[in-house]
Motif scaffolding. Structure first.
Motif, mmCIF file in Angstrom:
data_model
loop_
_atom_site.group_PDB
_atom_site.id
_atom_site.type_symbol
_atom_site.label_atom_id
_atom_site.label_comp_id
_atom_site.label_asym_id
_atom_site.label_seq_id
_atom_site.Cartn_x
_atom_site.Cartn_y
_atom_site.Cartn_z
ATOM 1 N N ASP A 281 -4.179 7.479 -10.526
ATOM 2 C CA ASP A 281 -4.217 6.290 -9.733
ATOM 3 C C ASP A 281 -2.987 5.568 -9.521
ATOM 4 O O ASP A 281 -2.840 5.246 -8.255
ATOM 5 N N ARG B 299 -1.755 5.440 -5.345
ATOM 6 C CA ARG B 299 -1.645 3.840 -4.734
ATOM 7 C C ARG B 299 -0.025 3.790 -4.347
ATOM 8 O O ARG B 299 0.283 3.304 -3.256
ATOM 9 N N SER C 204 0.728 2.964 -0.567
ATOM 10 C CA SER C 204 1.297 1.769 -0.116
ATOM 11 C C SER C 204 2.545 1.843 0.581
ATOM 12 O O SER C 204 3.075 0.896 1.187
#
Length: 238
Positions: free
Chosen positions: A95, A99, A103
């Motif tokens: 995760d 991310r 991002s």
């Protein structure tokens, strides 16, 4: 001493080569990802040109899809068992790693996203028997032990899985087609023209189940129409 020496195994485990195509390097994503990974883990990654020998490859070829962008689905492939490369693979698919990928922005635009997963639809087997007759035969014979339908939910053997539970198994079709060969069924089941008679010294311990091939096909047609039980999580099968 080898672990303390700069050229020893510990130093080697904390450094590996990553082969990346020029297009991905030019995107700036690697400059964004790698320092964050190395800061967290202490593992240093050396970028090498596409096609160079390396412990891991990121590219559009074979491997596990990890992100997409620049009109390409980027895949990760390990070329050995290097612990540092394996750690980066775990991080990139975690995760936190995902991310970090999503991002990354250029002028307020996020050029990379997670890969779109297309679920493979597995077609259920189709059987030509009479499902109504299959239900009748199942209740008559199989209902001694199994919950076949709501009509016989009481009075069965509690440790025996219901038809609805068996229907959740990925190989349920094969299991029902050959149930008479799966323990404990051979001891008391006869399929006309298929199974051998019980040995004279090993009679059926209970009233035998006698089913014709046509009735077996009808049972399969009935089971195919049963909704699998909602178990709340994938069933674990040995």
């Amino acid at each position: 001493m080898a672990l303390l020496w700069p050229g020893g195994s510990l130093a080697e485990e904390r450094h590996f080569r990553l082969s990346v195509p020029t297009a991905l390097l030019d995107s700036g994503l690697m400059d964004y990802l790698l320092p964050r990974f190395s800061l967290k883990t202490g593992v240093r990654i050396e970028i090498v040109p596409d096609g160079t020998e390396a412990e891991m490859t990121l590219g559009p070829g074979e491997g596990r899809a990890v992100f997409q962008g620049e009109d390409t689905l980027w895949r990760m492939r390990l070329t050995g068992d290097h612990p540092g490369a394996a750690r980066f693979a775990d991080w990139l698919t975690s995760d936190v790693g995902q991310r970090t990928v999503t991002s990354y922005e250029i002028a307020g635009h996020a050029p990379f996203s997670l890969p779109e997963i297309t679920e493979k639809v597995v077609a259920s087997p189709v059987f030509d028997g009479d499902a109504t007759e299959g239900k009748r035969v199942s209740l008559l014979h199989c209902g001694r032990c199994h919950v076949v339908a709501p009509e016989n939910r009481m009075g069965t053997i509690g440790s025996t899985p219901s038809f609805a539970v068996l229907r959740t198994l990925p190989d349920w079709g094969a299991r029902f087609q050959s149930f008479y060969a799966l323990k404990p069924h051979p001891a008391f089941t006869q399929i006309t023209g298929i199974t051998s008679p019980f040995p004279a010294n090993l009679p059926s311990p209970i009233v035998p189940i006698e089913v014709t091939p046509e009735e077996l096909e009808a049972i399969l047609a009935y089971v195919a129409g049963i909704d699998p039980a909602d178990l709340g999580a994938p069933i674990q099968v040995q």
